[in-house]
Design a protein around this motif. Structure first.
Motif, short mmCIF file in Angstrom:
data_model
loop_
_atom_site.label_atom_id
_atom_site.label_comp_id
_atom_site.label_asym_id
_atom_site.label_seq_id
_atom_site.Cartn_x
_atom_site.Cartn_y
_atom_site.Cartn_z
N VAL A 51 7.28 -45.23 11.74
CA VAL A 51 6.79 -45.01 10.38
C VAL A 51 5.37 -44.45 10.43
CG1 VAL A 51 6.07 -46.17 8.25
CG2 VAL A 51 8.26 -46.74 9.31
N HIS A 52 4.59 -44.98 11.36
CA HIS A 52 3.21 -44.56 11.49
C HIS A 52 3.11 -43.10 11.97
CE1 HIS A 52 -1.03 -45.15 11.95
NE2 HIS A 52 -0.97 -44.63 13.16
N GLY A 54 5.61 -40.80 12.13
CA GLY A 54 6.49 -39.83 11.48
C GLY A 54 7.83 -39.77 12.19
N HIS A 123 16.24 -44.43 8.97
CA HIS A 123 16.71 -43.07 8.69
C HIS A 123 15.81 -42.36 7.68
CE1 HIS A 123 19.45 -39.76 7.82
NE2 HIS A 123 19.40 -40.08 6.54
N LEU A 124 15.27 -43.11 6.74
CA LEU A 124 14.46 -42.50 5.69
C LEU A 124 13.05 -42.19 6.19
CD1 LEU A 124 15.31 -44.58 2.50
CD2 LEU A 124 16.24 -42.38 3.23
N GLY A 125 12.54 -41.07 5.75
CA GLY A 125 11.16 -40.75 6.07
C GLY A 125 10.21 -41.65 5.30
N ARG A 126 10.61 -42.01 4.09
CA ARG A 126 9.74 -42.79 3.21
C ARG A 126 10.46 -44.06 2.77
NH1 ARG A 126 4.38 -41.90 2.23
NH2 ARG A 126 3.91 -39.96 3.29
N ARG A 129 9.84 -45.96 -0.47
CA ARG A 129 10.26 -45.46 -1.79
C ARG A 129 11.74 -45.74 -2.06
NH1 ARG A 129 7.46 -39.47 -1.36
NH2 ARG A 129 5.30 -40.19 -1.29
N GLU A 132 13.49 -46.24 -5.45
CA GLU A 132 13.75 -45.13 -6.37
C GLU A 132 15.25 -44.94 -6.59
OE1 GLU A 132 11.84 -41.49 -5.25
OE2 GLU A 132 9.88 -42.42 -5.13
N LEU A 133 16.04 -45.33 -5.58
CA LEU A 133 17.48 -45.23 -5.72
C LEU A 133 17.97 -46.06 -6.89
CD1 LEU A 133 18.80 -45.38 -2.06
CD2 LEU A 133 19.31 -43.63 -3.73
N ARG A 136 15.35 -44.42 -10.38
CA ARG A 136 15.48 -43.03 -10.80
C ARG A 136 16.60 -42.34 -10.02
NH1 ARG A 136 10.43 -39.46 -9.35
NH2 ARG A 136 12.09 -37.91 -9.34
N PRO A 137 17.80 -42.92 -10.09
CA PRO A 137 18.89 -42.37 -9.29
C PRO A 137 19.40 -41.04 -9.84
CG PRO A 137 19.73 -44.07 -10.72
CD PRO A 137 18.25 -44.01 -10.95
N ASN A 138 19.91 -40.21 -8.95
CA ASN A 138 20.59 -38.99 -9.36
C ASN A 138 22.08 -39.24 -9.14
OD1 ASN A 138 21.72 -36.50 -9.65
ND2 ASN A 138 20.69 -35.56 -7.91
N ILE A 143 24.63 -39.61 -1.68
CA ILE A 143 23.83 -40.68 -1.06
C ILE A 143 23.71 -41.85 -2.03
CG2 ILE A 143 21.56 -41.26 -0.10
CD1 ILE A 143 23.14 -39.30 1.59
N PHE A 144 23.62 -41.54 -3.30
CA PHE A 144 23.58 -42.61 -4.30
C PHE A 144 24.93 -43.35 -4.32
CE2 PHE A 144 24.35 -43.99 -8.71
CZ PHE A 144 23.41 -45.00 -8.75
N PRO B 141 19.21 -37.81 -3.83
CA PRO B 141 19.58 -39.08 -4.46
C PRO B 141 18.59 -39.57 -5.51
CG PRO B 141 18.81 -39.44 -2.23
CD PRO B 141 18.89 -37.97 -2.41
N ILE B 161 12.20 -39.33 -0.89
CA ILE B 161 12.31 -40.49 -0.01
C ILE B 161 12.56 -40.08 1.44
CG2 ILE B 161 13.07 -42.08 -1.81
CD1 ILE B 161 15.93 -41.76 -0.78
N TRP B 179 7.76 -33.64 9.94
CA TRP B 179 8.13 -34.68 10.91
C TRP B 179 6.94 -35.48 11.39
CZ3 TRP B 179 13.09 -35.26 10.49
CH2 TRP B 179 13.90 -34.16 10.21
N LYS B 203 3.49 -36.07 4.75
CA LYS B 203 4.23 -36.53 5.91
C LYS B 203 5.55 -37.21 5.51
CE LYS B 203 3.74 -40.20 9.20
NZ LYS B 203 3.37 -41.46 8.63
N ASP B 204 6.59 -36.95 6.31
CA ASP B 204 7.88 -37.59 6.12
C ASP B 204 8.53 -37.27 4.77
OD1 ASP B 204 8.50 -38.76 8.58
OD2 ASP B 204 7.13 -40.42 8.22
#
Ligand code: SF4
Ligand code: SF4
Lengths: 491, 292
Positions: A51-52, A54, A123-126, A129, A132-133, A136-138, A143-144, B141, B161, B179, B203-204
């Motif tokens: 996470v730190h 990337g 798996h998620l970059g963020r 967050r 948000e699923l 503020r879902p789409n 993926i939702f 999503p 996300i 990345w 980032k990310d």
């Protein structure tokens, strides 16, 4: 191996055996927990570093934007299906031999789906967050749908684990009180919802278990289909295949049953459940693997043949890379090690031993993970404008996080069985009661027929009589019943 | 649901606002002869090129909107690549990377060397195609990828996300992930990070070509358009039916496309890209493949 008496005796000790891990898990329990917890902790540290730094630190790049973690999600949520189905289908079809396995299978289902779902986070970059699923879902995003499907299925598998546990909690409660384990006893009595085993309660419980056993099958089918749609709703070559949904479902069953075999073997060994779980259980589970393995192989051919025979440039390129190109080694390793060899091991009578079955099951799970990696990385690697392949390499971070997931399965199961009975006490007792009654009725009718007063259950001098009964009986129930069959075999 | 200050196209309504594709371009209220020539005239009169012309688009669009049959007065941005003049110098890529402080891998506009079926090589730049049916948007999503009323597909990096499903969905490989920590950006006073001005990258999260959405409202040319020494890239507006390149060459968009056999790249994906290519080296439209 088992004699008539040693088969009857453990039934009396069933309650004790089922609760043994709760009272005296043994010396090596702590050692195992510590080692496994250390692996998991190391994985979490690796994830924090990731996470730190990337996502790039896990080997990802623009030509491998999806890779190991999403393959892990698919693999772990996939194996969860095995536990749910072994239990649900065998329950619904009234296969009584399942009884000693259901608790372990259901717990495996819960634990693996939770681990699989948590692989979404690396798996998620963020990951921060993630909520948000929810807010503020789409709704058009697969993926939702995945998020909804996996959470529903996880909830259902927890219920499916919990319901059959209810009566056992009240059985366990007595033992806990006897041994002065008051705190756990209080939890047990709270969790068992004033269970007293009266007919009304039993009826209600059996009805609910039946219902959820039915529900969990389409639910699991939907989870694995939706998981596949995360891939096949994009236009990438090889991902954009209509066969992927059933392909994922079969893969889930195949790898899931293999995992149940491994987990059952593990806990049978460490908690000495040999009296209840014997080679026949493994052989039967192994036999269930055969059609799934064969189907998976068949679907693999069906997946590849049309696109390789004639097709668009992209599909042809990716298939060539998989079958004869850069991924070919891994792909054929999967075909032989993950499909052909295990199916042969389970299908041929002379290789059907516990040891070989375990090797086969381990091969299935390892190579299906490999297959998922190829399925994810291959099409992601392929550049659709350039027609060139990028590359993906594991890093110590992605490997540590993945190993943590693997170690978390036995770890969580060890912890679960530290607080809940490892065998389905009530279910097993009920089955034995039921079958004894059935047998006695049969005996009675035979007695009346033969005017023979001396045949009785378990009477060594009259074994021939029992064999005749079993053979004469056209009742499928009798033929599959655990206790009777063993007796008949010995005779 | 999407509490963002940017106007976003609701997924359910995107088909209604979908702008016609090449075939019916002439049908969409073409710029009146006077307005169009007026635009050219202004250009001739003043030597400043692009800036004022795009502003003129805006004015004439307003006039159109009131005069014609209820067509939206909004810009509907489009791009044309006149491949006859592209020599593959990658000046567009560099101009973009410099303007947005990108790494060298982040080729938001990427120049591919293509091999035509007749064996010739030619160069083709690929920005974000600003698809009218953007698969990247449908699969996101959390709605971090959205489409503006003017047809720009943008990413809200404050909401992304980082699931990269959009990268899987984009048929043009137009998306680039951050990345690692992005390089420090050259600060421009008064400019705040936003979907239109995604600088510095976060980032990310995912980033991609934005057609310099921060410049368009001010009538300025996107960096790649302005940076192309050969005048290959035209930025245009389907509403006013005009387009302009770095040489200040203004064309009537519909005629320009029709008369030069313009095509859209990989149209079979059904995303309705807003980018047209004008062939000139024996391209076999969609069937060519990259050679490098
Ligand atoms: S990476 Fe970001 S923009 Fe792309 S689909 Fe995921 S959340 Fe949406
Ligand atoms: S080119 Fe790719 S990123 Fe751009 S709008 Fe189309 S699908 Fe989305």
């Amino acid at each position: 191996m088992t004699t008539t008496t040693s088969n009857i005796a453990p039934i009396a000790h069933l309650r004790k055996a089922a609760m043994r891990p709760v009272f005296e898990p043994g010396k090596r329990y702590w050692l195992a927990v510590c080692i496994l917890a250390a692996i998991v902790a190391w994985g979490i540290v690796a994830w924090i570093i990731q996470v730190h730094r990337g996502l790039g630190s896990a080997g990802y790049n623009n030509h491998a934007f999806w890779a190991i973690y999403i393959a892990n999600v698919v693999t772990f949520v996939g194996v969860s299906y095995g536990g749910a189905v072994v239990s649900a289908i065998l329950r619904l079809t009234g296969a009584t031999w399942r009884a000693p396995l259901t608790r372990i299978a259901e717990a495996t289902a819960v634990v693996t789906v939770l681990i699989g779902a948590s692989f979404i986070f690396p798996h998620l970059g963020r990951p921060e967050r993630f909520l948000e699923l929810i807010y503020r879902p789409n709704l058009s995003s697969p993926i939702f749908w995945d998020f909804i499907a996996i959470s529903t299925y996880a909830f259902a598998s927890i219920v499916f684990f919990y319901l059959p546990l209810l009566p056992d909690l009240s059985v366990g409660h007595e033992q806990l009180v006897d041994k002065g384990r008051n705190r756990l006893a209080r939890i047990y009595s709270k969790m068992s919802w004033k269970w007293n085993g009266n007919t009304r309660q039993r009826k209600l419980l059996n009805g609910s278990i039946g219902l959820i056993a039915i529900l969990i099958i389409p639910l699991a089918v939907s989870v694995h289909s939706v998981l596949s749609w995360a891939f096949s709703l994009t236009s990438r070559p090889w991902w954009h295949e209509s066969i992927w949904a059933p392909y994922f479902v079969v893969a889930a069953l195949y790898s899931g049953i293999a995992l149940v075999i491994l987990i059952v073997a593990l806990f049978r060994k460490i908690y000495h459940l040999e009296d209840y779980i014997n080679e026949r259980h493994f052989v039967r589970l192994g036999l269930i693997l055969v059609p799934f393995g064969a189907t998976y192989l068949y679907l693999t051919v069906a997946d590849f043949l049309p696109g390789s025979y004639v097709g668009e440039h992209g599909v042809v390129s990716v298939f060539a890379a998989v079958i004869i190109g850069r991924y070919a080694l891994w792909f054929w390793l999967f075909v032989f090690g993950g499909c052909i060899l295990p199916v042969l091991i389970m299908a041929l009578p002379w290789t059907r031993r516990i040891g070989t079955i375990l090797i086969g099951a381990a091969l299935v799970d390892a190579s299906l993970w490999l297959k998922r990696i190829i399925m994810v990385v291959g099409p992601a690697n392929y550049g659709r404008v350039s027609g060139l392949f990028g590359s993906y390499h594991f890093t110590w971070i992605s490997i540590s996080v993945t190993l943590a997931g693997v170690a978390a399965i036995p770890l969580l199961l060890l912890l679960v069985f530290r607080v809940v009975p490892i065998l389905s006490i009530t279910e097993m007792e009920e089955i034995v009661d039921h079958e004894t009654k059935l047998l006695e009725e049969k005996l009675q009718s035979l007695k009346d027929f033969n005017h023979s007063d001396q045949i009785s259950l378990g009477d060594p001098s009259r074994k021939i009589g029992i064999r005749e009964i079993v053979h004469a009986s056209s009742s499928a129930q009798l033929a599959t019943s655990t206790s009777l069959e063993i007796q008949a075999e010995e005779i | 649901m999407l509490n963002n200050e940017y106007t976003r196209v609701k997924i359910s309504s995107h088909r209604q606002r979908q702008v016609d594709s090449t075939s019916d371009l002439p049908a969409r209220g073409p710029l009146s002869r006077r307005a169009f020539l007026g635009g050219i005239g202004t250009l001739g009169a003043t030597t400043i090129a692009a800036t004022s012309v795009i502003e003129l688009f805006a004015q004439s669009a307003q006039a159109q909107g009131t005069a014609s049959t209820g067509t939206s007065s909004l810009h509907q941005w489009a791009m044309v690549f006149d491949l006859r003049n592209c020599d593959g110098c990658k000046a567009c890529t560099m101009a973009c990377q410099q303007r947005h402080s990108l790494t060298s891998e982040q080729t938001w506009i990427k120049v591919y060397t293509m091999q035509s079926s007749a064996g010739q090589t030619y160069h083709m730049a690929r920005p974000c195609m600003m698809c009218e049916d953007p698969p990247c948007m449908y699969v996101c999503p959390v709605g971090a990828t959205f489409r503006t009323d003017e047809g720009l597909v943008l990413v809200d990096q404050e909401a992304c996300i980082g699931c990269r499903t959009c990268m899987a969905a984009c048929p043009y490989e137009a998306r680039y992930f951050n990345w690692t920590t992005p390089p420090p950006a050259t600060k421009i006073p008064g400019m705040k990070q936003s979907p239109e001005w995604p600088v510095p990258q976060i980032k990310d999260t995912v980033g991609k070509c934005v057609w310099c959405a921060d410049r368009l409202p001010h009538g300025e040319l996107p960096a790649c358009v302005a940076g192309c020494p050969m005048g290959v890239i035209y930025i245009g507006d389907l509403t006013t039916d005009a387009a302009i390149n770095s040489a200040g060459n203004v064309v009537k968009l519909s005629d320009f496309l029709r008369n030069n056999d313009a095509y859209r790249f990989q149209e079979e994906y059904g995303t309705n890209p807003r980018v047209w290519y004008i062939p000139g080296h024996g391209q076999d439209l969609n069937n060519d493949s990259a050679s490098s």
